[in-house]
Design an enzyme around this catalytic site. Structure first.
Site, mmCIF file in Angstrom:
data_model
loop_
_atom_site.group_PDB
_atom_site.id
_atom_site.type_symbol
_atom_site.label_atom_id
_atom_site.label_comp_id
_atom_site.label_asym_id
_atom_site.label_seq_id
_atom_site.Cartn_x
_atom_site.Cartn_y
_atom_site.Cartn_z
ATOM 1 N N ARG A 15 -12.059 54.271 27.585
ATOM 2 C CA ARG A 15 -11.368 54.043 26.325
ATOM 3 C C ARG A 15 -10.285 52.979 26.507
ATOM 4 N NH1 ARG A 15 -9.671 60.143 25.073
ATOM 5 N NH2 ARG A 15 -9.570 60.103 27.369
ATOM 6 N N TYR A 93 -1.361 59.644 25.934
ATOM 7 C CA TYR A 93 -1.457 61.055 26.314
ATOM 8 C C TYR A 93 -0.743 61.235 27.645
ATOM 9 C CZ TYR A 93 -5.015 61.897 22.724
ATOM 10 O OH TYR A 93 -5.686 62.026 21.530
ATOM 11 N N HIS A 95 0.408 64.970 28.901
ATOM 12 C CA HIS A 95 0.106 66.314 29.442
ATOM 13 C C HIS A 95 0.983 66.620 30.655
ATOM 14 C CE1 HIS A 95 -3.263 66.787 26.707
ATOM 15 N NE2 HIS A 95 -3.733 65.617 27.068
ATOM 16 N N GLU A 117 -0.106 63.967 22.405
ATOM 17 C CA GLU A 117 -0.480 65.370 22.181
ATOM 18 C C GLU A 117 0.665 66.226 21.659
ATOM 19 O OE1 GLU A 117 0.960 65.328 26.466
ATOM 20 O OE2 GLU A 117 -0.239 64.012 25.186
ATOM 21 N N ASP A 270 -6.520 69.785 31.238
ATOM 22 C CA ASP A 270 -5.414 68.829 31.311
ATOM 23 C C ASP A 270 -4.065 69.494 31.056
ATOM 24 O OD1 ASP A 270 -5.807 69.214 28.623
ATOM 25 O OD2 ASP A 270 -6.435 67.156 28.202
#
Length: 362
Positions: A15, A93, A95, A117, A270
């Site tokens: 991505r 992201y 995490h 997130e 994750d």
């Protein structure tokens, strides 16, 4: 503002933080976009695609990172830590609850780290930037689970949909949120026998209106978890506590009771995972066998379908990226949802859920 888009370095992460169409919108708003060469190739976007919308292609990671605002998909890897700098805004992201080392480094370097997130819409209990990838991951969980149930992949040789005269496979889903709901849609479509467990009665009621009698809906407690998991051909972990580590719902002893060759796919990996025996794997080596059960723990599952996932992610992130580009850190004052996404700022760990995991870093 100068906006950098580095090429992702996580294992087989194809991505990219900005699609060409997103870069075009930012350029039209007067911003300078610097994309690392080949950053979009894995998702189907060439360097010329970015040049055609006014972005500049840079030849090194450092050149993409050395910008006011850096847009990524996955958390910085160890080889990227050296690029993080004081005063920089990082939007990706993160995490952090499952990554103390990265948390410590973000605090030390002085970057303003905003996590997709944990961006949360006020009063709606919605995570708008996590949802699109949760949809993708939920659907992929069954797709991957079905693959690894094949005997040649180490599974017990079960066809989830069964055939006339032979029972379908049993899919147990822990968590009825976005991931669990999307996983159930695919599992039901394949003809599997599906059970969803959740602690939210209101959510279970909603799922009944969605699936009717096609899915068995159970309250998530120890007794029901033990009874269903032991019989599962495919167990999907779909538990989410925003910003926090996922709770362990399936201990090693329960995994031992599962049939040899059954499969566990933990989408919560994750955030630490909800299965005691599961640890993070990678797209290169996605599975391992423990207690006779196939474990799949890839934390960046949507990276397997980057063309779809990149565009789905950008559809949700672009409005927030545009606000940050236009307003800088003032955007945090003007948008409460975006402000909730801040995990680290001014050398401090500021997100309350992550701070509960690492109280000594506050």
């Amino acid at each position: 503002m100068e906006i950098g888009v580095p090429k992702e370095t996580k294992d087989q992460e194809f991505r990219v933080g900005l699609s060409p169409s997103s870069a075009r919108v930012l350029k039209e708003n007067g911003h300078a976009i610097f994309v690392e060469t080949q950053a979009g190739v894995g998702a189907g976007f060439t360097d010329d695609d970015y040049r055609s919308v006014g972005a500049e292609i840079v030849q090194t990671s450092e050149a993409a990172w050395n910008r006011d605002l850096v847009i990524k998909v996955k958390e910085p890897q160890a080889i990227e830590y050296k690029f993080l700098q004081k005063g920089q805004i990082l939007f990706t992201y993160l995490h952090l609850a499952a990554d103390r080392k990265l948390t410590e480094h973000l605090i030390d370097c002085g970057v303003c780290a905003i996590a997709y997130e944990t961006v949360e819409q006020d009063g709606a209990n919605k995570l708008p930037l996590l949802t699109p990838m949760s949809i993708v991951a939920g659907r992929l969980a069954v797709q991957f689970g079905a693959r690894f149930l094949e005997r040649q992949q180490g599974g017990r040789g079960v066809l989830l949909g069964g055939v006339p005269g032979v029972s379908p496979g049993k899919v147990v889903i822990l968590g009825g949120g976005v991931v669990g709901t999307e996983a159930a849609k695919i599992a039901v479509g394949m003809g599997a026998s599906v059970q969803i467990l959740d602690v939210n009665i209101e959510r279970l009621g909603y799922l009944e209106t969605l699936f009717g009698s096609r899915v068995e809906l159970l309250y998530s407690n120890s007794a029901n978890i033990e009874a269903t998991v032991a019989q599962a051909d495919l167990l999907i972990g779909a538990v989410l506590l925003p910003g926090r580590r996922a709770p362990i719902l399936v201990n090693r002893n329960l995994v031992k009771q599962m049939r040899s060759g059954s499969v566990i796919v933990d989408v919560a990996v994750d955030q630490g995972g909800c299965v005691e025996t599961l640890h993070a794997t990678s797209h290169t080596q996605p599975v391992y066998i423990e207690e006779g059960v196939v474990h799949y723990g890839v934390p960046n599952m949507p990276g397997a379908v980057p063309w779809t996932a990149t565009q789905a992610l950008n559809n949700s992130t672009l409005p927030y990226v545009l606000q940050l580009a236009n307003q800088g850190l003032e955007a945090l004052k003007n948008n409460p949802a975006l402000a909730k996404g801040v995990n680290v700022q001014n050398h401090r760990l500021v997100h309350p859920a992550v701070a509960e995991v690492f109280p000594d870093l506050v």
